[in-house]
Design an enzyme around this catalytic site. Structure first.
Site, short mmCIF file in Angstrom:
data_model
loop_
_atom_site.label_atom_id
_atom_site.label_comp_id
_atom_site.label_asym_id
_atom_site.label_seq_id
_atom_site.Cartn_x
_atom_site.Cartn_y
_atom_site.Cartn_z
N ASN A 37 62.89 -3.55 -24.88
CA ASN A 37 61.84 -3.45 -23.87
C ASN A 37 60.91 -4.68 -23.87
O ASN A 37 60.30 -4.99 -24.89
CB ASN A 37 61.00 -2.19 -24.13
CG ASN A 37 60.40 -1.66 -22.86
OD1 ASN A 37 60.58 -2.24 -21.79
ND2 ASN A 37 59.69 -0.56 -22.96
N ARG A 147 55.26 16.09 -28.77
CA ARG A 147 54.39 15.00 -29.22
C ARG A 147 53.12 15.05 -28.40
O ARG A 147 53.19 15.22 -27.16
CB ARG A 147 55.07 13.64 -29.04
CG ARG A 147 54.29 12.52 -29.73
CD ARG A 147 54.86 11.16 -29.44
NE ARG A 147 54.43 10.70 -28.12
CZ ARG A 147 54.62 9.44 -27.72
NH1 ARG A 147 55.23 8.57 -28.51
NH2 ARG A 147 54.20 9.05 -26.52
N TYR A 159 47.78 3.90 -25.30
CA TYR A 159 49.22 4.11 -25.46
C TYR A 159 49.59 5.59 -25.30
O TYR A 159 48.89 6.47 -25.80
CB TYR A 159 49.72 3.66 -26.86
CG TYR A 159 51.04 4.29 -27.09
CD1 TYR A 159 51.19 5.44 -27.87
CD2 TYR A 159 52.15 3.85 -26.35
CE1 TYR A 159 52.40 6.08 -27.97
CE2 TYR A 159 53.36 4.49 -26.44
CZ TYR A 159 53.50 5.61 -27.25
OH TYR A 159 54.67 6.25 -27.31
N ASP A 216 51.72 10.03 -32.51
CA ASP A 216 52.10 8.63 -32.73
C ASP A 216 50.85 7.76 -32.76
O ASP A 216 50.17 7.61 -31.75
CB ASP A 216 53.02 8.19 -31.57
CG ASP A 216 53.70 6.86 -31.85
OD1 ASP A 216 54.66 6.52 -31.12
OD2 ASP A 216 53.28 6.15 -32.79
N HIS A 218 50.96 4.65 -33.40
CA HIS A 218 51.46 3.41 -32.79
C HIS A 218 50.97 2.15 -33.50
O HIS A 218 50.49 1.21 -32.85
CB HIS A 218 51.07 3.38 -31.31
CG HIS A 218 52.21 2.93 -30.43
ND1 HIS A 218 52.22 1.71 -29.82
CD2 HIS A 218 53.35 3.53 -30.08
CE1 HIS A 218 53.32 1.57 -29.09
NE2 HIS A 218 54.03 2.66 -29.24
N GLU A 242 53.27 9.52 -36.81
CA GLU A 242 54.19 8.39 -36.65
C GLU A 242 53.46 7.06 -36.63
O GLU A 242 52.37 6.94 -36.06
CB GLU A 242 54.95 8.57 -35.34
CG GLU A 242 55.89 7.44 -34.97
CD GLU A 242 56.52 7.65 -33.63
OE1 GLU A 242 56.47 8.77 -33.10
OE2 GLU A 242 57.06 6.68 -33.09
N GLU A 268 60.54 2.71 -35.75
CA GLU A 268 61.17 2.43 -34.44
C GLU A 268 61.26 0.95 -34.17
O GLU A 268 62.13 0.51 -33.41
CB GLU A 268 60.41 3.13 -33.32
CG GLU A 268 59.08 2.55 -33.02
CD GLU A 268 58.40 3.28 -31.87
OE1 GLU A 268 58.37 4.52 -31.88
OE2 GLU A 268 57.91 2.61 -30.96
N ARG A 289 62.77 6.39 -38.14
CA ARG A 289 62.55 6.39 -36.69
C ARG A 289 63.48 5.48 -35.90
O ARG A 289 63.48 5.51 -34.68
CB ARG A 289 61.11 5.96 -36.41
CG ARG A 289 60.11 7.06 -36.57
CD ARG A 289 60.19 8.09 -35.47
NE ARG A 289 59.69 7.61 -34.19
CZ ARG A 289 60.20 7.92 -33.01
NH1 ARG A 289 61.27 8.70 -32.93
NH2 ARG A 289 59.67 7.47 -31.90
N ASP A 322 63.22 3.61 -22.84
CA ASP A 322 63.72 2.25 -23.00
C ASP A 322 64.87 2.17 -24.00
O ASP A 322 65.32 1.09 -24.35
CB ASP A 322 62.63 1.23 -23.35
CG ASP A 322 61.73 1.67 -24.49
OD1 ASP A 322 60.95 2.60 -24.28
OD2 ASP A 322 61.81 1.05 -25.56
N GLU A 345 63.79 12.38 -30.59
CA GLU A 345 62.85 12.11 -29.50
C GLU A 345 63.62 12.12 -28.18
O GLU A 345 64.72 11.57 -28.10
CB GLU A 345 62.19 10.75 -29.71
CG GLU A 345 61.23 10.37 -28.59
CD GLU A 345 60.53 9.04 -28.88
OE1 GLU A 345 60.94 8.33 -29.79
OE2 GLU A 345 59.55 8.75 -28.17
N TRP A 408 49.45 -2.90 -30.26
CA TRP A 408 49.41 -1.97 -29.11
C TRP A 408 50.02 -0.65 -29.46
O TRP A 408 51.04 -0.60 -30.14
CB TRP A 408 50.17 -2.58 -27.93
CG TRP A 408 50.33 -1.61 -26.82
CD1 TRP A 408 49.34 -1.13 -26.00
CD2 TRP A 408 51.53 -0.96 -26.43
NE1 TRP A 408 49.86 -0.22 -25.12
CE2 TRP A 408 51.20 -0.10 -25.36
CE3 TRP A 408 52.86 -0.98 -26.87
CZ2 TRP A 408 52.16 0.70 -24.70
CZ3 TRP A 408 53.81 -0.19 -26.24
CH2 TRP A 408 53.45 0.62 -25.16
C1 CS2 Z 1 56.91 5.00 -28.68
C2 CS2 Z 1 57.77 4.17 -27.79
O1 CS2 Z 1 58.46 6.69 -28.23
C3 CS2 Z 1 57.68 6.24 -29.07
O2 CS2 Z 1 57.49 6.72 -30.19
O3 CS2 Z 1 56.44 4.34 -29.81
O4 CS2 Z 1 57.74 4.77 -26.53
C4 CS2 Z 1 57.38 2.73 -27.63
O5 CS2 Z 1 56.05 2.64 -27.17
C5 CS2 Z 1 58.31 2.11 -26.63
O6 CS2 Z 1 59.61 2.29 -27.09
C6 CS2 Z 1 58.04 0.64 -26.45
O7 CS2 Z 1 58.98 0.11 -25.56
MG MG Z 2 56.51 5.52 -31.53
#
Ligand code: CS2
Ligand code: MG
Length: 408
Positions: A37, A147, A159, A216, A218, A242, A268, A289, A322, A345, A408
């Site tokens: 992404n 979530r 976010y 999350d 993030h 998360e 992730e 993740r 994504d 997820e 972010w």
């Molecule tokens: C997020 C993601 O799904 C999640 O846990 O952290 O949506 C993340 O923001 C996106 O994959 C970024 O492209």
């Molecule tokens: Mg995430």
């Protein structure tokens, strides 16, 4: 049988996807996802310019050898672009192997270990009232784990919070904006830490103690702030917290882990087992993740989960929109096969996306299932894909109130 052609398809039905399409000398087609992404063209070029020419003529059944050839042969190892490209090749080869064998990939991974993969959906709201409506919407859609992401008073867009939905409206949140440069959002950790416990207090009082809830953070907190949040959420019994703190510094999780029993999920943005080594061997996390797309494919993620199983760490594969339907399907075959499955997820893709990617997986009664089609069970409609040209899109950038760049 040999690989006769390797084609990279970049399509953008509502959001950008990068798909590798391999065709064998006997006309069998395999698909792999390499969507990164905000950096899609880097992955597309890595595949198109540096990998595809090396694949033609190779034996498509030699999955392990091809993985090692592309990993060790690149010399420059690891990293999101390299590992997404290798993942796409790996997925496509497993897809081909399943189609030739006439079996869904999960059967080649040892067969079913469970009826289906428990999924979690993304509820969000700018206010607690809107969040509660969103949770009801997701329960109505059949989700049995949710979530929870909320707006923060005094901050604009944050976010994970899409536009507020009325009852019955589907959740839709694509963070990557189609703008010439990333959108900038403002962040205030202190305001967030003050607000989140009250959100979960309200959610628990509305929905009770049993509904599995996830959150999350993030990557935005320091280890100490993460410990503070984990401890403040203990009364609400989360399924997981998360990305509580940037995980590249794996040792930072020692501090968080020593201060809170809230289960932790990380990875992730990781793309290799080496990113997890301390986290797993010291049991600093509870869930892995990574998505199959971003961590080297089915071959690599299966090995990662076998390593994690020794330390009782379970899967929680990344599954936002994504990750393409091909990447989601690959995750589902692993989800139903591995023993140490945790949760999956699931952000349902848009109707436009599903017109391009015809999927055989299903979501019924809270469980995802890869289906019984040979291979991964996803077909790519090339004509439909060609109708959606790539459009640059960037994930937002975060700044603190004083303008300092933040995660972010
Ligand atoms: C997020 C993601 O799904 C999640 O846990 O952290 O949506 C993340 O923001 C996106 O994959 C970024 O492209
Ligand atoms: Mg995430």
């Amino acid at each position: 049988m040999t690989i006769e052609s390797a084609e990279v398809v970049v399509t953008s039905p509502g959001r950008n996807f990068v798909t590798l399409r391999l065709t064998t000398s006997e006309g069998v087609v395999g698909l792999g996802d390499a969507t990164l992404n905000g950096r899609e063209l880097a992955a597309a070029s890595y595949l198109r310019d540096h990998v595809a020419p090396l694949l033609v003529g190779r034996d498509p059944h030699a999955i392990e050898d091809t993985w090692q050839y592309l990993y060790r042969g690149a010399y420059w190892r690891r990293g999101p672009v390299t590992m997404a490209a290798i993942a796409a090749v790996d997925m496509a080869l497993w897809d081909i192997k399943g189609k030739v064998a006439g079996l869904p990939v999960y059967q080649l991974l040892g067969g079913r270990s469970r009826r289906g993969a428990l999924a979690y959906g993304h509820a969000s709201g700018t206010t607690v009232e809107a969040l509660v409506t969103s949770i009801h919407n997701h329960l109505d859609e059949g989700f049995r784990a949710i979530r929870v992401q909320s707006g923060v008073p005094g901050l604009g867009k944050v976010y994970g919070v899409g536009h507020d939905q009325a009852r019955g409206q589907k959740y839709d949140y694509e963070p990557a904006g189609r703008t010439a440069a990333p959108v900038e959002e403002t962040w205030d950790t202190a305001a967030y830490l003050r607000h989140v416990p009250g959100v979960f207090e309200a959610v628990r009082s509305e929905f009770g103690p049993e509904l599995p809830l996830l959150h999350d953070a993030h990557h935005r907190l320091t280890p100490n702030q993460a410990a503070q949040l984990g401890r403040s959420l203990e009364p609400y019994d989360l399924f997981w917290l998360e990305d509580c703190t940037p995980g590249e510094n794996q040792e930072a999780l020692r501090r968080v882990r020593s201060q809170t029993t809230t289960p932790l999920a990380i990875g992730e943005v990781f793309n290799s087992v080496h990113d997890y080594q301390t986290l797993i061997t010291e049991q600093l996390i509870d869930f892995v993740r990574s998505s199959v797309t971003h961590a080297g494919g089915i071959t690599a993620v299966r090995k990662l989960m076998d390593f994690a199983a020794i330390y009782q760490v379970r899967s929680g594969f990344h599954g936002p929109t994504d990750v393409s339907p091909v990447g989601m399907a690959a995750a589902l075959h692993l989800d139903v096969a591995i023993h140490n499955f945790g949760i999956q997820e699931y952000m349902p893709h848009s109707a436009q996306t599903l017109d391009v990617f015809r999927c055989g997986y299903s979501f019924v009664d809270g469980l995802l299932d890869p289906g019984e089609a040979p291979g991964l069970g996803v077909e790519l409609d090339l004509e439909a894909a060609a109708a959606f040209e790539y459009t640059p899109a960037y994930l937002p950038v975060n700044r603190l109130r004083d303008g300092t760049i933040h995660d972010w």
